[in-house]
Write an enzyme that holds these catalytic residues in place. Structure first.
Site, mmCIF file in Angstrom:
data_model
loop_
_atom_site.group_PDB
_atom_site.id
_atom_site.type_symbol
_atom_site.label_atom_id
_atom_site.label_comp_id
_atom_site.label_asym_id
_atom_site.label_seq_id
_atom_site.Cartn_x
_atom_site.Cartn_y
_atom_site.Cartn_z
ATOM 1 N N LYS A 13 0.815 -1.219 0.000
ATOM 2 C CA LYS A 13 0.000 0.000 0.000
ATOM 3 C C LYS A 13 0.850 1.271 0.000
ATOM 4 O O LYS A 13 0.626 2.168 -0.795
ATOM 5 C CB LYS A 13 -0.893 0.076 1.250
ATOM 6 C CG LYS A 13 -1.768 -1.094 1.505
ATOM 7 C CD LYS A 13 -2.633 -0.870 2.749
ATOM 8 C CE LYS A 13 -1.868 -0.658 4.043
ATOM 9 N NZ LYS A 13 -1.195 -1.842 4.593
ATOM 10 N N ARG A 88 -8.411 1.107 10.122
ATOM 11 C CA ARG A 88 -7.955 -0.251 10.435
ATOM 12 C C ARG A 88 -8.957 -0.994 11.300
ATOM 13 O O ARG A 88 -8.732 -2.158 11.616
ATOM 14 C CB ARG A 88 -6.640 -0.165 11.197
ATOM 15 C CG ARG A 88 -5.399 -0.465 10.345
ATOM 16 C CD ARG A 88 -4.226 -0.307 11.278
ATOM 17 N NE ARG A 88 -3.003 -0.938 10.917
ATOM 18 C CZ ARG A 88 -2.001 -0.342 10.295
ATOM 19 N NH1 ARG A 88 -2.122 0.869 9.832
ATOM 20 N NH2 ARG A 88 -0.864 -0.990 10.117
ATOM 21 N N ARG A 127 11.922 -5.276 4.425
ATOM 22 C CA ARG A 127 11.688 -3.843 4.211
ATOM 23 C C ARG A 127 12.712 -2.997 4.967
ATOM 24 O O ARG A 127 13.028 -3.261 6.121
ATOM 25 C CB ARG A 127 10.281 -3.529 4.730
ATOM 26 C CG ARG A 127 9.818 -2.132 4.476
ATOM 27 C CD ARG A 127 8.331 -2.079 4.421
ATOM 28 N NE ARG A 127 7.704 -2.328 5.708
ATOM 29 C CZ ARG A 127 6.381 -2.342 5.871
ATOM 30 N NH1 ARG A 127 5.574 -2.133 4.843
ATOM 31 N NH2 ARG A 127 5.859 -2.564 7.055
ATOM 32 N N ARG A 162 12.405 -0.797 10.563
ATOM 33 C CA ARG A 162 11.477 -0.378 11.619
ATOM 34 C C ARG A 162 11.468 -1.441 12.716
ATOM 35 O O ARG A 162 11.466 -2.628 12.405
ATOM 36 C CB ARG A 162 10.066 -0.268 11.052
ATOM 37 C CG ARG A 162 9.821 0.995 10.278
ATOM 38 C CD ARG A 162 8.535 0.958 9.509
ATOM 39 N NE ARG A 162 7.422 0.335 10.197
ATOM 40 C CZ ARG A 162 6.203 0.226 9.676
ATOM 41 N NH1 ARG A 162 5.960 0.709 8.472
ATOM 42 N NH2 ARG A 162 5.231 -0.325 10.329
ATOM 43 N N ARG A 173 1.352 -8.685 13.948
ATOM 44 C CA ARG A 173 0.620 -7.662 13.189
ATOM 45 C C ARG A 173 -0.312 -8.297 12.165
ATOM 46 O O ARG A 173 -1.412 -7.787 11.903
ATOM 47 C CB ARG A 173 1.605 -6.700 12.503
ATOM 48 C CG ARG A 173 2.249 -5.743 13.511
ATOM 49 C CD ARG A 173 3.483 -5.074 12.952
ATOM 50 N NE ARG A 173 3.200 -4.238 11.802
ATOM 51 C CZ ARG A 173 4.091 -3.948 10.849
ATOM 52 N NH1 ARG A 173 5.308 -4.444 10.909
ATOM 53 N NH2 ARG A 173 3.752 -3.175 9.849
HETATM 54 P P1 AMP Z 1 1.921 0.981 9.516
HETATM 55 O O1 AMP Z 1 3.078 1.825 9.170
HETATM 56 O O2 AMP Z 1 0.667 1.390 8.808
HETATM 57 O O3 AMP Z 1 2.188 -0.501 9.384
HETATM 58 O O4 AMP Z 1 1.611 1.226 11.072
HETATM 59 C C1 AMP Z 1 2.576 0.917 12.072
HETATM 60 C C2 AMP Z 1 1.879 0.782 13.430
HETATM 61 O O5 AMP Z 1 1.248 2.025 13.778
HETATM 62 C C3 AMP Z 1 0.754 -0.240 13.476
HETATM 63 O O6 AMP Z 1 1.220 -1.568 13.707
HETATM 64 C C4 AMP Z 1 -0.077 0.289 14.649
HETATM 65 O O7 AMP Z 1 0.534 0.022 15.891
HETATM 66 C C5 AMP Z 1 0.002 1.797 14.412
HETATM 67 N N1 AMP Z 1 -1.089 2.274 13.501
HETATM 68 C C6 AMP Z 1 -0.936 2.807 12.257
HETATM 69 N N2 AMP Z 1 -2.123 3.132 11.723
HETATM 70 C C7 AMP Z 1 -3.050 2.793 12.668
HETATM 71 C C8 AMP Z 1 -4.463 2.854 12.699
HETATM 72 N N3 AMP Z 1 -5.176 3.339 11.660
HETATM 73 N N4 AMP Z 1 -5.089 2.406 13.814
HETATM 74 C C9 AMP Z 1 -4.395 1.927 14.870
HETATM 75 N N5 AMP Z 1 -3.066 1.825 14.899
HETATM 76 C C10 AMP Z 1 -2.375 2.255 13.806
#
Ligand code: AMP
Length: 218
Positions: A13, A88, A127, A162, A173
């Protein structure tokens, strides 16, 4: 154009959003990036979110909705946006609909990035991102070209992984995605917004498929 990119962690994405924003002149709004900026800056929100993120869990809906509301009010989002990693949960999706209905600007489409779950752990654990400009690479599928361009911003990307991309957290996750985010597929299908893209292909091919999906009706 107001679009949501939906898909499991590692489904591509964020990478595809980076490719599409320039063509469409709209920003990518990634809640993960917004949260990581808070963590880097040491804000109160960032301090609260860090342990939740490191554990691979979701930050609470109220915090996320407040952060997205503020971001959507910024001038660059007036012409549209690509939401990446948000919503989410069902409450986040409902909150987003309400927010957009208030301004009379509903979503145009939700693109679902469909990938074989067996490939995700490898993709995510490969990544890496440039700690200066944030550009994302992958040691398996998108290594740093020589010489590295890095959007012309960094002469030599300094790549980091990360903390939540380590293999143990990735598995957690993916479980959280299945339990809390996958129900959004039905939510958006019922509303006639869902367009599914087979995302097991090259970067350029997936971009072409996303563009084609955006052209066709729901
Ligand atoms: P991402 O970079 O989108 O994979 O997000 C990394 C982490 O940020 C996730 O594993 C969650 O802990 C938190 N996070 C990001 N977006 C959300 C969301 N929309 N709702 C809840 N937690 C989020």
């Amino acid at each position: 154009m107001r679009i949501v990119f939906l898909g499991a962690p590692g489904s591509g994405k964020g990478t595809q959003a980076q490719r599409l924003i320039e063509r469409h002149g709209i920003p990518q709004i990634s809640t993960g990036d917004l949260l990581r900026a808070h963590v880097r800056e040491g804000t109160e929100l960032g301090r609260r979110a860090k342990s939740v993120m490191d554990a691979g869990q979701l930050v609470d809906d109220a915090t996320i909705l407040g952060m997205v509301r503020a971001r959507l009010a910024e001038p660059d989002a007036v012409r549209g946006f690509i939401l990446d990693g948000f919503p989410r949960t069902i409450p986040q999706a409902e909150g987003l609909s309400t927010m957009l209905a208030e301004v009379g600007k509903p979503l145009d489409a939700v693109i679902l990035f469909d990938v074989d779950p067996a490939l995700l752990v490898k993709r995510i654990s490969g990544r890496r991102s440039c700690q200066d400009c944030g550009r994302v690479f992958n040691v398996h599928t998108a290594p740093v070209p020589v010489p590295p361009p890095c959007n012309g911003q960094c002469p030599a990307p300094r790549l980091i992984q990360r903390p939540d991309d380590a293999e143990e957290t990735v598995t957690k996750r993916l479980g959280v995605y299945e339990a809390q985010t996958a129900p959004l597929v039905g939510f958006y299908k019922e509303r006639g917004l869902l367009k599914t893209v087979d995302a097991d292909a090259s970067l350029a091919e997936v971009t072409a498929r996303v563009e084609a999906a955006l052209q066709r009706g729901a």
